[in-house]
Design a protein around this motif. Structure first.
Motif, PDB file in Angstrom:
ATOM      1  N   LEU A 135      70.615   8.321  48.898  1.00  0.00           N
ATOM      2  CA  LEU A 135      71.360   7.823  50.050  1.00  0.00           C
ATOM      3  C   LEU A 135      71.793   6.370  49.856  1.00  0.00           C
ATOM      4  O   LEU A 135      72.811   5.940  50.397  1.00  0.00           O
ATOM      5  CB  LEU A 135      70.520   7.961  51.324  1.00  0.00           C
ATOM      6  N   ASN A 136      71.023   5.618  49.050  1.00  0.00           N
ATOM      7  CA  ASN A 136      71.391   4.235  48.705  1.00  0.00           C
ATOM      8  C   ASN A 136      72.406   4.176  47.567  1.00  0.00           C
ATOM      9  O   ASN A 136      72.669   3.111  47.020  1.00  0.00           O
ATOM     10  CB  ASN A 136      70.142   3.445  48.297  1.00  0.00           C
ATOM     11  N   LYS A 137      72.948   5.330  47.182  1.00  0.00           N
ATOM     12  CA  LYS A 137      73.981   5.440  46.128  1.00  0.00           C
ATOM     13  C   LYS A 137      73.486   4.945  44.775  1.00  0.00           C
ATOM     14  O   LYS A 137      74.154   4.187  44.076  1.00  0.00           O
ATOM     15  CB  LYS A 137      75.260   4.706  46.544  1.00  0.00           C
ATOM     16  N   SER A 146      73.618  21.552  46.151  1.00  0.00           N
ATOM     17  CA  SER A 146      74.602  22.224  46.998  1.00  0.00           C
ATOM     18  C   SER A 146      75.240  21.161  47.886  1.00  0.00           C
ATOM     19  O   SER A 146      74.627  20.127  48.180  1.00  0.00           O
ATOM     20  CB  SER A 146      73.941  23.304  47.849  1.00  0.00           C
ATOM     21  N   VAL A 147      76.479  21.406  48.304  1.00  0.00           N
ATOM     22  CA  VAL A 147      77.220  20.426  49.100  1.00  0.00           C
ATOM     23  C   VAL A 147      77.860  21.130  50.302  1.00  0.00           C
ATOM     24  O   VAL A 147      78.601  22.101  50.124  1.00  0.00           O
ATOM     25  CB  VAL A 147      78.319  19.733  48.264  1.00  0.00           C
ATOM     26  N   THR A 205      76.750  18.467  58.343  1.00  0.00           N
ATOM     27  CA  THR A 205      77.809  17.481  58.196  1.00  0.00           C
ATOM     28  C   THR A 205      78.512  17.703  56.862  1.00  0.00           C
ATOM     29  O   THR A 205      77.832  17.851  55.833  1.00  0.00           O
ATOM     30  CB  THR A 205      77.225  16.058  58.190  1.00  0.00           C
ATOM     31  N   PRO A 206      79.840  17.737  56.823  1.00  0.00           N
ATOM     32  CA  PRO A 206      80.509  17.794  55.522  1.00  0.00           C
ATOM     33  C   PRO A 206      80.035  16.647  54.631  1.00  0.00           C
ATOM     34  O   PRO A 206      79.939  15.500  55.068  1.00  0.00           O
ATOM     35  CB  PRO A 206      81.995  17.642  55.894  1.00  0.00           C
ATOM     36  N   CYS A 244      69.987  15.668  52.186  1.00  0.00           N
ATOM     37  CA  CYS A 244      70.381  14.292  52.463  1.00  0.00           C
ATOM     38  C   CYS A 244      71.758  14.319  53.113  1.00  0.00           C
ATOM     39  O   CYS A 244      72.650  15.025  52.639  1.00  0.00           O
ATOM     40  CB  CYS A 244      70.465  13.470  51.180  1.00  0.00           C
ATOM     41  N   ASP A 245      71.924  13.560  54.177  1.00  0.00           N
ATOM     42  CA  ASP A 245      73.187  13.503  54.905  1.00  0.00           C
ATOM     43  C   ASP A 245      73.680  12.057  54.910  1.00  0.00           C
ATOM     44  O   ASP A 245      73.182  11.222  55.669  1.00  0.00           O
ATOM     45  CB  ASP A 245      72.961  13.995  56.340  1.00  0.00           C
TER      46      ASP A 245
END
Length: 409
Positions: free
Chosen positions: A293-295, A344-345, A357-358, A373-374
């Motif tokens: 999530l922190n990229k 998966s996405v 959420t997309p 993770c969103d």
């Protein structure tokens, strides 16, 4: 989870009363006798807002689930292996569209299974070699022996020349090259098939880095992220924290399938599975979620660049998984859900008929574990239990609803 303090849910836009529904849900599944125990953690905006344990980690020994219970996470290993190979990608060692035969010559000029009868397999040449992206997105044409859906699966299960990354006493190289000798079940890039692809990626980490796969993963990914209890085996000083693994027996009654006092996970193994070999804890896996999530960065340690994480969590399929031949997998529908490079996405929650959420990315393990993770909601959820197979009960979908309905900001 045992090291992170809980934050008041309302401070991060969650309702404590609504989150309490998760605790009631956990109690219902365990008290029914269908699950041995459950651990659920919900993190939002980097803060742990919900963390509950209920039931037994080991029914036979009457050991309760604890925050630091160690679980077999099986396919939740895959995102970590995918991180490792993408770190090598960032070093310029390969391109996503490179054929893997550049690094594993045994995968050159493969054949594809088209059917057959009376013990004869009809094969055609592969239209092209498998690429790195095919492996990362499960469109390689490889399969799993556990699928038991065609004649190729049976070859994977053969005692001689079979493909077994869990119990083999051969080398990782030998098991991968055994797989390369067998036919594919689809043309590379044409269909989504869950498979040993990430185990092959583990071997590619070894070939490209020049280090044993397990050493690279532990030293370059797991230790830098502070995942202190994540490994391919449970060391002696942690044996008492290791959960039992169960199967769904007759009438849904729990049946012990791996005694933590006798498990093969108690000692190092010859072959370490990049697709499903790790054990871990809730707090460790939450650290991985926070890193994603922190990229690509956690506590000042950066393993991946922001653009790489964005690429990994983008859909790499032509449409959703249903369009690629997989309308359902495990207990979940995959209409409206794509696949990235290791995850998966979510593409369309309405089509998937589930809250979400997309752009949300996720995966789970064979013993009914799951995480997602969103990035839009800045939220992560981890669920740990030990029941095989993961298709037994719809607990992942139920928890998804229970988690998202608690958002109130």
């Amino acid at each position: 989870m045992d090291t992170l303090p809980l934050t008041a849910p309302e401070q991060v836009g969650l309702s404590a009363a609504r989150l309490a529904r998760i605790a009631s849900w956990m109690k219902g599944w365990v008290d029914s006798g269908k699950l041995p125990g459950l651990l659920v953690a919900v993190m939002r905006r980097g803060e742990l807002a919900f963390a509950e344990t209920y039931g037994k980690a080991d029914v036979e020994r009457n050991k309760p689930v604890r925050p630091d219970t160690i679980y077999r996470i099986y396919s939740m290993t895959k995102p970590l292996t995918s991180t490792a190979i993408m770190m090598l990608y960032e070093e310029g060692r390969f391109q996503l569209d490179d054929p893997i035969s550049k690094f594993i010559p045994a995968f050159a000029n493969q054949r594809v299974f088209m059917g057959g009868s009376r013990g004869k397999m009809d094969l055609v040449p592969a239209e092209r070699d498998i690429t790195f992206r095919d492996l990362l997105s499960h469109t390689s044409g490889l399969t799993y022996g556990m699928m038991e859906t065609n004649a190729v699966d049976a070859l994977y299960r053969a005692k001689e020349g079979g493909v077994d990354f869990q119990t083999s006493t051969a080398t990782l190289k030998e098991v991968v090259e055994n797989a390369a000798r067998l036919p594919l079940i689809a043309q590379p890039g044409k269909a989504w098939n869950y498979s040993i692809s990430t185990d092959v990626l583990g071997y590619l980490v070894e070939v490209i880095s020049g280090q044993p796969f397990e050493k690279y993963l532990l030293e370059k990914v797991i230790k830098p992220l502070g995942m202190v209890d994540t490994d391919f085996h449970v060391p002696t000083d942690k044996h008492e924290r290791f959960a039992a693994n169960y199967g769904a027996g007759a009438g849904g009654k729990l049946s012990l399938i791996d005694d933590p006092g006798k498990s093969r996970y108690l000692a190092p193994r010859t072959v370490n599975s990049g697709g499903g070999g790790l054990v871990s804890t809730a707090s460790d896996y939450l650290r991985f979620c926070k890193f994603m999530l922190n990229k690509g960065e956690l506590d000042g340690v950066r393993l991946l660049g922001r653009k790489t994480v964005e690429l990994m969590t983008s859909n790499h399929l032509k449409g959703d998984m249903g369009d690629m031949g997989a309308p359902r997998f495990s207990e979940s529908t995959y209409l409206g859900i794509g696949f990235g490079l290791g995850f998966s996405v979510m593409l369309d929650p309405a089509k998937a008929q589930i809250l979400g959420t997309p752009g949300e990315y996720a995966w789970g393990g064979a013993a009914s574990t799951a995480f997602w993770c969103d990035p839009v909601e800045d939220m992560a959820v981890v669920m740990l239990t030990q029941l095989m197979p993961s298709s037994t009960y719809p607990i992942r979908r139920e928890l998804r609803v229970l988690s998202y309905q608690a958002i109130v900001d």
